[in-house]
Design an enzyme around this catalytic site. Structure first.
Site, PDB file in Angstrom:
ATOM      1  N   ASN A 133      -0.596  -0.273   5.090  1.00 45.30           N
ATOM      2  CA  ASN A 133      -1.188   0.933   4.679  1.00 45.30           C
ATOM      3  C   ASN A 133      -2.667   0.746   4.098  1.00 45.30           C
ATOM      4  O   ASN A 133      -3.429   1.603   3.819  1.00 45.30           O
ATOM      5  CB  ASN A 133      -0.526   1.556   3.469  1.00 45.30           C
ATOM      6  CG  ASN A 133       0.068   0.553   2.409  1.00 45.30           C
ATOM      7  OD1 ASN A 133       0.498  -0.640   2.877  1.00 45.30           O
ATOM      8  ND2 ASN A 133      -0.571   0.897   1.035  1.00 45.30           N
ATOM      9  N   CYS A 298      -2.067   3.737  -4.732  1.00 51.82           N
ATOM     10  CA  CYS A 298      -1.146   3.289  -5.928  1.00 51.82           C
ATOM     11  C   CYS A 298      -1.997   2.346  -6.834  1.00 51.82           C
ATOM     12  O   CYS A 298      -1.486   2.229  -7.936  1.00 51.82           O
ATOM     13  CB  CYS A 298       0.179   2.875  -5.572  1.00 51.82           C
ATOM     14  SG  CYS A 298       0.613   3.455  -3.785  1.00 51.82           S
TER      15      CYS A 298
HETATM   16  N1  PMP Z   1       5.347   2.435   1.902  1.00 54.11           N
HETATM   17  C1  PMP Z   1       3.788   2.549   2.240  1.00 54.11           C
HETATM   18  C2  PMP Z   1       3.508   1.838   3.367  1.00 54.11           C
HETATM   19  C3  PMP Z   1       3.190   3.414   1.765  1.00 54.11           C
HETATM   20  O1  PMP Z   1       1.877   3.555   2.320  1.00 54.11           O
HETATM   21  C4  PMP Z   1       3.614   4.326   0.800  1.00 54.11           C
HETATM   22  C5  PMP Z   1       2.699   5.376   0.070  1.00 54.11           C
HETATM   23  N2  PMP Z   1       1.591   5.159  -0.356  1.00 54.11           N
HETATM   24  C6  PMP Z   1       4.930   4.019   0.457  1.00 54.11           C
HETATM   25  C7  PMP Z   1       5.682   3.082   0.880  1.00 54.11           C
HETATM   26  C8  PMP Z   1       5.318   4.995  -0.850  1.00 54.11           C
HETATM   27  O2  PMP Z   1       5.664   6.182  -0.580  1.00 54.11           O
HETATM   28  P1  PMP Z   1       6.031   7.429  -1.399  1.00 54.11           P
HETATM   29  O3  PMP Z   1       4.799   8.077  -1.768  1.00 54.11           O
HETATM   30  O4  PMP Z   1       6.768   8.483  -0.613  1.00 54.11           O
HETATM   31  O5  PMP Z   1       6.849   6.883  -2.719  1.00 54.11           O
END
Ligand code: PMP
Length: 354
Positions: A133, A298
């Site tokens: 990500n 995040c």
């Molecule tokens: N895994 C990856 C690779 C992500 O990019 C994200 C979102 N930033 C997540 C998990 C978490 O997903 P969610 O927002 O649905 O909790």
């Protein structure tokens, strides 16, 4: 915000208007609880099951019953790790794998090459993401079959965009809001039914994840999955084109590097500029009406260098000057050129100030 100037599609995508259209009746007239036996309940459950079929198709799962809806990928990722106290994870995972893995004292592979070694053979589970990500780096968790007793792939940045085929996986996790669906809904693919329940209560989702179903969200996820399948090729070449437009300008900047190696998703571009702070570039771009990010959403707000970039061997001086530009359907070549020109200007200005 002008959607064409929103370059943070890895953090989240705007909800497709067709998705909204299909969700709205389930927020208004079709309000039945999907587990009720009356016709209002059955109406809601039929919509949930249609969504399950659509998500199963997106993942190329053999059977829709292998798809269990969750509140998103974070929940699904936590769930998987909690079930496998002897798991091994890659060092490049999202915080929803990385943090629980650290807390549980799980083994982290030292680098990508180790995936090729029989290191994880004794592990109950090997967890490797499909697309990173932060950098867009591509791995093929589907090729890791047999490297551990079970293989899990976080396909959150892959689903609806690139290969999210679960054929050779035991578990996969995805999230609707990364492919133009609503936030707060995701799914886990469970190949052979082996996973202890996440939430216990009313027995929904085959007793694996109790709680009244989020019918509008699930419906939205299903529609988003269907649209993503139809648009996959067009979306891919659109992103490639936008990335090219941005790179044409950024290649003229000195002391710049693109992160993530040679195999990358076209949807995510991670660029580091020496001598500047990524956060400052993000704020400067925001003032000009452009949205991008200095790392994973995040962990934004933290001034710590990205642990993922660190694990990829990116030095501190480059790490802190990193921005992530992530492309989506609403971006236009003109806005991509505008963002690149604005970045070029800001980098030059900030470098002369220091
Ligand atoms: N895994 C990856 C690779 C992500 O990019 C994200 C979102 N930033 C997540 C998990 C978490 O997903 P969610 O927002 O649905 O909790």
């Amino acid at each position: 915000m002008d959607p064409s100037r929103y370059f943070d599609n890895a953090a989240t995508t705007p909800v497709d208007p067709l998705v909204v259209r299909e969700m709205v009746p389930f927020l208004s007239e079709h309000y039945g609880n999907a587990n009720s036996v009356h016709s209002a309940g059955r109406r809601a459950m039929a919509a949930v099951e249609l969504a399950r079929e659509r998500v199963a198709l997106l993942l190329a799962a053999e059977d829709p019953s292998q798809v269990v809806f969750t509140s998103g990928a974070t929940e699904a990722n936590n769930w998987i790790l909690q079930a496998f106290p002897n798991a091994v994870v890659s060092p490049f995972e999202h915080s929803s794998i990385r943090e629980p893995a650290t807390q549980m004292g799980l083994r982290t592979l030292a680098n990508e090459e180790e995936h090729l070694l029989p290191l994880a053979e004794d592990a109950s589970l090997l967890s490797v993401m499909g697309v990173n990500n932060e950098t867009g780096t591509l791995w093929n968790p589907q090729d890791l079959k047999g490297k551990a007793r079970r293989v899990h792939a976080d396909l959150t940045q892959a689903a609806g965009k690139l290969n999210s085929d679960v054929k050779d996986l035991d578990f996969a996790t995805i999230s609707a809001h990364k492919f133009y669906g609503p936030k707060g809904v995701g799914a886990i693919y469970i190949r052979d039914g082996y996973l202890p329940p996440m939430i216990i209560g009313g027995g929904q989702e085959q007793g694996l994840r109790s709680g009244t179903l989020n019918v509008p969200g699930i419906v939205g996820m299903g529609v988003a999955a269907e649209i993503a399948m139809e648009r996959r090729e067009a979306d891919f070449s659109h992103a490639e084109n936008l990335r090219q437009v941005v790179m044409e300008t950024l290649e003229k900047v000195t002391d710049v590097q693109v992160n993530g190696g040679s195999r990358r998703s076209p949807f995510i571009l991670s660029v580091s500029f020496l001598g500047v702070y990524g956060e400052t570039l993000v704020l400067e771009a925001d003032l000009k009406g452009y949205a991008m990010s200095s790392g994973a959403a995040c962990s934004t707000g933290s001034t710590e260098p990205s642990p993922v970039l660190q694990a990829m061997g990116i030095e501190e001086s480059w790490n802190r000057g990193t921005v992530r530009i992530s492309f989506g359907r609403a971006n236009m070549p003109e806005s991509a050129a505008g963002l690149a020109a604005s970045l070029q200007y800001s980098v030059k200005k900030l470098r002369t100030m220091t």
